[in-house]
Design an enzyme around this catalytic site. Structure first.
Site, PDB file in Angstrom:
ATOM      1  N   GLY A  46      -9.050  -1.957  -4.394  1.00  0.00           N
ATOM      2  CA  GLY A  46      -9.306  -2.405  -3.033  1.00  0.00           C
ATOM      3  C   GLY A  46      -8.913  -1.294  -2.089  1.00  0.00           C
ATOM      4  O   GLY A  46      -8.106  -0.427  -2.445  1.00  0.00           O
ATOM      5  N   GLN A  51      -6.816   3.021   5.609  1.00  0.00           N
ATOM      6  CA  GLN A  51      -6.250   3.866   4.548  1.00  0.00           C
ATOM      7  C   GLN A  51      -7.001   5.194   4.422  1.00  0.00           C
ATOM      8  O   GLN A  51      -6.506   6.128   3.791  1.00  0.00           O
ATOM      9  CB  GLN A  51      -6.279   3.135   3.202  1.00  0.00           C
ATOM     10  N   LEU A  94      -2.385   2.256  -2.983  1.00  0.00           N
ATOM     11  CA  LEU A  94      -2.831   3.653  -3.041  1.00  0.00           C
ATOM     12  C   LEU A  94      -2.132   4.499  -1.979  1.00  0.00           C
ATOM     13  O   LEU A  94      -2.020   5.710  -2.132  1.00  0.00           O
ATOM     14  CB  LEU A  94      -4.348   3.728  -2.858  1.00  0.00           C
ATOM     15  N   HIS A 135      -3.520  -8.507   0.632  1.00  0.00           N
ATOM     16  CA  HIS A 135      -2.986  -7.145   0.722  1.00  0.00           C
ATOM     17  C   HIS A 135      -3.847  -6.307   1.678  1.00  0.00           C
ATOM     18  O   HIS A 135      -3.322  -5.587   2.536  1.00  0.00           O
ATOM     19  CB  HIS A 135      -2.954  -6.534  -0.685  1.00  0.00           C
ATOM     20  N   GLU A 136      -5.177  -6.415   1.544  1.00  0.00           N
ATOM     21  CA  GLU A 136      -6.069  -5.594   2.376  1.00  0.00           C
ATOM     22  C   GLU A 136      -6.105  -6.060   3.832  1.00  0.00           C
ATOM     23  O   GLU A 136      -6.142  -5.239   4.750  1.00  0.00           O
ATOM     24  CB  GLU A 136      -7.491  -5.576   1.800  1.00  0.00           C
ATOM     25  N   HIS A 139      -3.244  -4.651   5.529  1.00  0.00           N
ATOM     26  CA  HIS A 139      -3.466  -3.252   5.922  1.00  0.00           C
ATOM     27  C   HIS A 139      -4.132  -3.177   7.288  1.00  0.00           C
ATOM     28  O   HIS A 139      -3.769  -2.362   8.140  1.00  0.00           O
ATOM     29  CB  HIS A 139      -4.378  -2.537   4.908  1.00  0.00           C
TER      30      HIS A 139
HETATM   31 ZN   LIG Z   1      -2.501  -0.984  -0.143  1.00  0.00          ZN
END
Ligand SMILES: [Zn+2]
Length: 193
Positions: A46, A51, A94, A135-136, A139
């Site tokens: 993902g 990011q 990541l 989680h995304e 972000h």
């Molecule tokens: Zn992440």
């Protein structure tokens, strides 16, 4: 279309609340392609747009259902409408290489947004996919999974995170070269978003 460098802990763009996308146009579709290529090159499951340095509310996910099938999603302006239950599971990121910790999140979520064509979509997810979505979306709000750990755990990770913020990456960190294809996935890569 390109693999773009994934921003690492300490980069201010990861703390920015991403803006809603006004319209799903060619620029947004290109962004989705880049996100997918970057996610694959980094062996992630993902990736959120900030990011790769783009503070817009766009995310991509590709997670396994079983040995052969995967769920492949691109969501624009995603909003978590419902949360049910709670479950703890291991996460990595990541943008935070070398750190894996258990995080408690909702077990099921309902997410609404637009797909890569600008059509409204509603995704009902549980387990691993629900975790990836939460989680995304975090972000996109400038929230990292380490923010969701206990203060004791955060204290324990403080030096490691400070080192990342200074640009000191783990010795085994190997970002892909631009244009490099996806490599085989190791077991640990399934928990990196
Ligand atoms: Zn992440």
């Amino acid at each position: 279309m390109a693999v773009r460098p994934v921003r690492i802990y300490g980069d201010p763009v990861l703390r920015q609340k991403a803006r809603d996308v006004a319209a799903v146009d060619d620029t947004v579709r290109e962004l989705i392609v880049d996100l997918r290529e970057t996610m694959k090159a980094y062996n992630g499951v993902g990736l959120a747009a900030n990011q790769i340095g783009v503070p817009q509310r766009v995310l991509v996910i590709e997670v396994p259902i079983d040995e052969e099938r995967r769920v492949r999603l691109a969501l624009v302006n995603p909003v978590i409408r419902e949360r049910h239950g709670s479950e703890s599971g291991e996460e990595g990121c990541l943008s935070i290489p070398g750190v894996w910790e258990d995080v408690t999140r909702a077990q099921k979520v309902v997410v609404e947004g637009l797909d890569g064509e600008g059509k409204s979509v509603r995704v009902e997810a549980e387990g691993y996919l629900a975790r990836a979505l939460q989680h995304e979306v975090d972000h996109l709000d400038g929230v990292l999974f380490t923010d969701r750990l206990s203060s004791l755990k955060r204290q324990f990770l403080r030096r490691q995170l400070e080192a990342l913020a200074r640009g000191e990456l783990p010795e085994d960190y190997r970002p892909p070269r631009a244009g490099g294809g996806a490599k085989s996935r190791s077991a640990a890569s399934w928990s990196r978003w």
